[in-house]
Scaffold this active site. Structure first.
Site, short mmCIF file in Angstrom:
data_model
loop_
_atom_site.label_atom_id
_atom_site.label_comp_id
_atom_site.label_asym_id
_atom_site.label_seq_id
_atom_site.Cartn_x
_atom_site.Cartn_y
_atom_site.Cartn_z
N GLU A 159 1.15 3.71 1.92
CA GLU A 159 1.77 4.05 3.21
C GLU A 159 3.00 3.18 3.46
O GLU A 159 4.01 3.66 3.98
CB GLU A 159 0.78 3.84 4.36
CG GLU A 159 -0.46 4.73 4.30
CD GLU A 159 -1.63 4.07 3.59
OE1 GLU A 159 -1.41 3.38 2.58
OE2 GLU A 159 -2.77 4.26 4.04
N HIS A 184 0.85 -1.19 0.00
CA HIS A 184 0.00 0.00 0.00
C HIS A 184 0.89 1.24 0.00
O HIS A 184 2.06 1.17 0.38
CB HIS A 184 -0.90 0.00 1.23
CG HIS A 184 -2.00 -1.02 1.17
ND1 HIS A 184 -2.97 -1.14 2.13
CD2 HIS A 184 -2.28 -1.97 0.23
CE1 HIS A 184 -3.80 -2.12 1.80
NE2 HIS A 184 -3.40 -2.64 0.65
N CYS A 201 -5.91 1.80 5.73
CA CYS A 201 -6.62 0.56 6.02
C CYS A 201 -6.20 0.05 7.41
O CYS A 201 -5.32 0.63 8.06
CB CYS A 201 -6.34 -0.49 4.94
SG CYS A 201 -4.68 -1.18 5.06
ZN ZN Z 1 -3.26 0.10 3.74
#
Ligand code: ZN
Length: 191
Positions: free
Chosen positions: A73, A71, A107
């Protein structure tokens, strides 16, 4: 929504950001998300800013790497760690004074990682209805969880509509995983 209207600096764990900073850095994060969309990735862009300097940036790389944990991040965290190594700074000292900007609510996995890395303040765009870890599905950001890093402050809603629009454009595309579909097509043609 709140962030758009905020004219006073927002704070989190000793970090504060002005409305101007949010505007500037979120624009860059949106560009990263656009780049992801152009590369057939879920359009999420992320920036980590320490001392008014970008120390890490990333966009979703899940399809490209076939790694569901890549992801935006996570990519940005890896870059920021490399930046710390390169500049001879202690990651913990840098991370606890770093603001993370991301176009979509982190998330559950990323929110847990941000806790562990002790990032104090996260500015994000739209909500993540499926996996959101800052309150949409679970509240990892501010939950009272022992031995799992530190809770962090969130400023949600900045340019949320644009972020949602990009996600919609992505999910409208027929197949996000083009190489796989090509293989399948070939197999179909042969049989
Ligand atoms: Zn994530």
């Amino acid at each position: 929504m709140e962030a758009k209207e905020a004219s006073t600096p927002a704070t989190g764990g000793g970090c504060s950001v002005s409305a101007e900073e949010i505007e500037k850095w979120m624009e860059e994060a949106m560009q990263m998300a656009k780049e992801a969309l152009e590369n057939i990735e879920v359009p999420v862009g992320c920036l980590m800013v320490y001392n008014n300097e970008v120390v890490g940036k990333g966009r979703n790389e899940v399809n490209q790497t076939k790694n569901a944990t890549r992801h935006a991040e996570m990519v940005a965290i890896d870059q920021a760690l490399a930046w710390c190594r390169g500049s001879g700074r202690s990651p913990s000292a840098v991370f606890e004074r770093t603001v993370l900007y991301v176009t979509v609510e982190p998330c559950i996995m990323c929110a847990a990682a941000l806790r562990l890395m002790k990032i104090p303040l996260v500015v994000y765009g739209c909500q993540n209805e499926r996996f959101g870890g800052c309150g949409s599905v679970l509240d990892i950001a501010s939950a009272d969880l022992p031995n799992t890093g530190r809770p962090f402050q969130c400023i949600p809603g900045y340019r949320a509509e644009e972020a949602v629009e990009m996600l919609k454009n992505f999910y409208k595309q027929e197949n996000p995983n083009a190489p796989k579909s090509k293989v399948r097509k070939k197999e179909c043609q042969r049989s």
